[in-house]
Design a protein around this motif. Sequence first.
Motif, PDB file in Angstrom:
ATOM      1  N   LEU A 289      35.692   1.191  12.464  1.00  0.00           N
ATOM      2  CA  LEU A 289      36.565   0.510  11.514  1.00  0.00           C
ATOM      3  C   LEU A 289      36.126   0.775  10.077  1.00  0.00           C
ATOM      4  O   LEU A 289      36.938   0.678   9.145  1.00  0.00           O
ATOM      5  N   HIS A 290      34.878   1.132   9.916  1.00  0.00           N
ATOM      6  CA  HIS A 290      34.354   1.451   8.576  1.00  0.00           C
ATOM      7  C   HIS A 290      35.196   2.521   7.898  1.00  0.00           C
ATOM      8  O   HIS A 290      35.416   2.481   6.680  1.00  0.00           O
ATOM      9  N   ASP A 291      35.685   3.505   8.672  1.00  0.00           N
ATOM     10  CA  ASP A 291      36.496   4.577   8.086  1.00  0.00           C
ATOM     11  C   ASP A 291      37.777   4.025   7.477  1.00  0.00           C
ATOM     12  O   ASP A 291      38.190   4.431   6.390  1.00  0.00           O
ATOM     13  N   ARG A 292      38.418   3.118   8.195  1.00  0.00           N
ATOM     14  CA  ARG A 292      39.676   2.544   7.711  1.00  0.00           C
ATOM     15  C   ARG A 292      39.424   1.627   6.509  1.00  0.00           C
ATOM     16  O   ARG A 292      40.234   1.569   5.580  1.00  0.00           O
ATOM     17  N   VAL A 293      38.314   0.908   6.522  1.00  0.00           N
ATOM     18  CA  VAL A 293      37.975   0.063   5.379  1.00  0.00           C
ATOM     19  C   VAL A 293      37.788   0.932   4.136  1.00  0.00           C
ATOM     20  O   VAL A 293      38.272   0.593   3.046  1.00  0.00           O
ATOM     21  N   ALA A 294      37.113   2.064   4.305  1.00  0.00           N
ATOM     22  CA  ALA A 294      36.891   2.964   3.171  1.00  0.00           C
ATOM     23  C   ALA A 294      38.208   3.510   2.627  1.00  0.00           C
ATOM     24  O   ALA A 294      38.361   3.711   1.415  1.00  0.00           O
ATOM     25  N   GLU A 295      39.171   3.746   3.512  1.00  0.00           N
ATOM     26  CA  GLU A 295      40.475   4.258   3.073  1.00  0.00           C
ATOM     27  C   GLU A 295      41.206   3.259   2.183  1.00  0.00           C
ATOM     28  O   GLU A 295      42.052   3.643   1.372  1.00  0.00           O
ATOM     29  N   HIS A 296      40.924   1.974   2.364  1.00  0.00           N
ATOM     30  CA  HIS A 296      41.630   0.946   1.623  1.00  0.00           C
ATOM     31  C   HIS A 296      40.802   0.417   0.442  1.00  0.00           C
ATOM     32  O   HIS A 296      41.063  -0.695  -0.043  1.00  0.00           O
ATOM     33  N   ALA A 297      39.842   1.204  -0.001  1.00  0.00           N
ATOM     34  CA  ALA A 297      39.069   0.811  -1.182  1.00  0.00           C
ATOM     35  C   ALA A 297      40.000   0.685  -2.382  1.00  0.00           C
ATOM     36  O   ALA A 297      40.916   1.490  -2.573  1.00  0.00           O
ATOM     37  N   VAL A 298      39.779  -0.328  -3.178  1.00  0.00           N
ATOM     38  CA  VAL A 298      40.640  -0.618  -4.323  1.00  0.00           C
ATOM     39  C   VAL A 298      40.073   0.053  -5.568  1.00  0.00           C
ATOM     40  O   VAL A 298      38.854   0.010  -5.804  1.00  0.00           O
ATOM     41  N   PRO A 299      40.925   0.716  -6.362  1.00  0.00           N
ATOM     42  CA  PRO A 299      40.431   1.341  -7.595  1.00  0.00           C
ATOM     43  C   PRO A 299      39.764   0.322  -8.515  1.00  0.00           C
ATOM     44  O   PRO A 299      40.088  -0.868  -8.492  1.00  0.00           O
ATOM     45  N   ALA A 300      38.839   0.800  -9.292  1.00  0.00           N
ATOM     46  CA  ALA A 300      38.117  -0.082 -10.222  1.00  0.00           C
ATOM     47  C   ALA A 300      39.097  -0.797 -11.150  1.00  0.00           C
ATOM     48  O   ALA A 300      40.045  -0.187 -11.667  1.00  0.00           O
ATOM     49  N   GLY A 301      38.869  -2.072 -11.320  1.00  0.00           N
ATOM     50  CA  GLY A 301      39.732  -2.858 -12.187  1.00  0.00           C
ATOM     51  C   GLY A 301      40.932  -3.462 -11.494  1.00  0.00           C
ATOM     52  O   GLY A 301      41.708  -4.200 -12.115  1.00  0.00           O
ATOM     53  N   ARG A 302      41.113  -3.164 -10.207  1.00  0.00           N
ATOM     54  CA  ARG A 302      42.264  -3.691  -9.476  1.00  0.00           C
ATOM     55  C   ARG A 302      41.856  -4.769  -8.484  1.00  0.00           C
ATOM     56  O   ARG A 302      42.629  -5.151  -7.618  1.00  0.00           O
ATOM     57  N   GLY A 303      40.640  -5.263  -8.581  1.00  0.00           N
ATOM     58  CA  GLY A 303      40.195  -6.299  -7.668  1.00  0.00           C
ATOM     59  C   GLY A 303      39.110  -5.803  -6.736  1.00  0.00           C
ATOM     60  O   GLY A 303      38.613  -4.682  -6.865  1.00  0.00           O
ATOM     61  N   ALA A 304      38.751  -6.659  -5.778  1.00  0.00           N
ATOM     62  CA  ALA A 304      37.679  -6.327  -4.845  1.00  0.00           C
ATOM     63  C   ALA A 304      38.215  -5.498  -3.686  1.00  0.00           C
ATOM     64  O   ALA A 304      39.312  -5.747  -3.182  1.00  0.00           O
ATOM     65  N   SER A 305      37.416  -4.523  -3.263  1.00  0.00           N
ATOM     66  CA  SER A 305      37.778  -3.707  -2.104  1.00  0.00           C
ATOM     67  C   SER A 305      37.549  -4.505  -0.822  1.00  0.00           C
ATOM     68  O   SER A 305      36.744  -5.448  -0.793  1.00  0.00           O
ATOM     69  N   PRO A 306      38.264  -4.152   0.265  1.00  0.00           N
ATOM     70  CA  PRO A 306      38.036  -4.847   1.539  1.00  0.00           C
ATOM     71  C   PRO A 306      36.588  -4.714   1.983  1.00  0.00           C
ATOM     72  O   PRO A 306      35.951  -3.679   1.784  1.00  0.00           O
ATOM     73  N   ASN A 307      36.082  -5.754   2.563  1.00  0.00           N
ATOM     74  CA  ASN A 307      34.716  -5.789   3.050  1.00  0.00           C
ATOM     75  C   ASN A 307      34.715  -5.530   4.552  1.00  0.00           C
ATOM     76  O   ASN A 307      35.536  -6.092   5.287  1.00  0.00           O
ATOM     77  N   TRP A 308      33.789  -4.674   5.023  1.00  0.00           N
ATOM     78  CA  TRP A 308      33.783  -4.345   6.455  1.00  0.00           C
ATOM     79  C   TRP A 308      33.521  -5.584   7.305  1.00  0.00           C
ATOM     80  O   TRP A 308      34.186  -5.787   8.334  1.00  0.00           O
ATOM     81  N   ALA A 309      32.577  -6.417   6.919  1.00  0.00           N
ATOM     82  CA  ALA A 309      32.236  -7.592   7.726  1.00  0.00           C
ATOM     83  C   ALA A 309      33.422  -8.543   7.829  1.00  0.00           C
ATOM     84  O   ALA A 309      33.709  -9.089   8.912  1.00  0.00           O
ATOM     85  N   VAL A 310      34.134  -8.749   6.719  1.00  0.00           N
ATOM     86  CA  VAL A 310      35.318  -9.615   6.753  1.00  0.00           C
ATOM     87  C   VAL A 310      36.397  -8.983   7.637  1.00  0.00           C
ATOM     88  O   VAL A 310      37.039  -9.670   8.435  1.00  0.00           O
ATOM     89  N   SER A 311      36.596  -7.677   7.491  1.00  0.00           N
ATOM     90  CA  SER A 311      37.603  -6.982   8.294  1.00  0.00           C
ATOM     91  C   SER A 311      37.280  -7.098   9.785  1.00  0.00           C
ATOM     92  O   SER A 311      38.165  -7.356  10.614  1.00  0.00           O
TER      93      SER A 311
END
Length: 387
Positions: A256-278
């Motif tokens: 699932l780490h791969d999919r979490v990385a795909e949904h990383a949020v650009p800087a300044g647009r908020g927090a990226s998804p966290n693997w543990a939360v996902s």
Amino acid sequence: MPFSTLTEPLRTPSTRPRPAGGPTRLAAVDGLRLLAAAAVAAYHYLGTPTPDFWGKGRDLPQAAPLTHAVSGYGWLGVEAFFLISGFVICMSCWGRTPAQFAVSRVARLFPLYWTVVLLIALVGAAAVLAGQHSGTPTDLRTSIGNLTMIPGPLGLQATDGVAWTLWVEARFYLLMGVLLLVGLTYRRAVAFGFLWLTLAAIGRELHSAVLDEFLLGRYAGLFVTGIALHLMHRFGPNLLLWLMAGFAWCYALTVLHDRVAEHAVPAGRGASPNWAVSAAVLTVFLLLLALAGPGPLRRVRGRALVHAGALTYPFYLVHQSLGIPVARGVLKALPGLGLLPAISLGLGFSLLLAAVLNHLVDRGLGRVLRRQLTAALDPAPAVPASH
């Protein structure tokens, strides 16, 4: 402990399925399907990190910060769909020949999909005639290629943005079809699950694009977990099935780490998804499916839940490609309405259109196609013309 003792659970389930103890239609599973679709829609409407998605001055992180943050995990609804699919498709396969299984899938998926692709093409053509820019390519070649449901492998952009998941599902169906050719039994289903995970892991270790394409390395753990839960529902839980589900789930959460990385949020647009939360969110959904399938919620009855399940597929197909343009059109026509009311209208339109498509296409064209294809599996011999 003797080896025969370890393999003993295989004998009983393979010949004596557990009584269903509830309705044939698992209403709670239908409800979970709609929940997964709602999560994906929330991501597309409220959680998207795309800047100015709804236009300048309508920034989601500012307009609805908490809703935006929570909806940012809505893409996990796709993973939930694959988990449910492992359960439901294993159930659908049981007692069917490969041809019967293929007919059931074609009749279920293609009529609605064809209709939505044609609607998207018509809306795009109307937008071009009106001098407006269409969000997706709707030229004739692209539209024809999209009717195959595999535009990506054909080098085309999907006119319906969610179609990539249907290609993943199609390859899962192919793998299940191979199992049907061999013969679907309890033992073979268990062996299939462990073998699939092992080969998928080898494909990832070798960085083999070919193996990953066939074995669905990112999603194999989800499908196999669903299969294990269905076997528990059908035959009753045992240690071997819990080991199968546990191994598959550990695999699924790791990749699932791969999919979490795909949904990383650009800087300044908020927090990226966290693997543990996902992982935690997806595990909660797994627990819900375990309750709805082999667990006590399998006894739940409810026509509303069954109807919700029937609306899931058409809603999933239209909510992004047709619902979002409606919401944007409302915002353009009524700029003072506000972002959230316009989004609600877009979602409401998607649900209404889904209900219409379910009634006219799935229950109409889908049933006709299923009947005709079933008859074509065993056609009557032609009668020679008399002279």
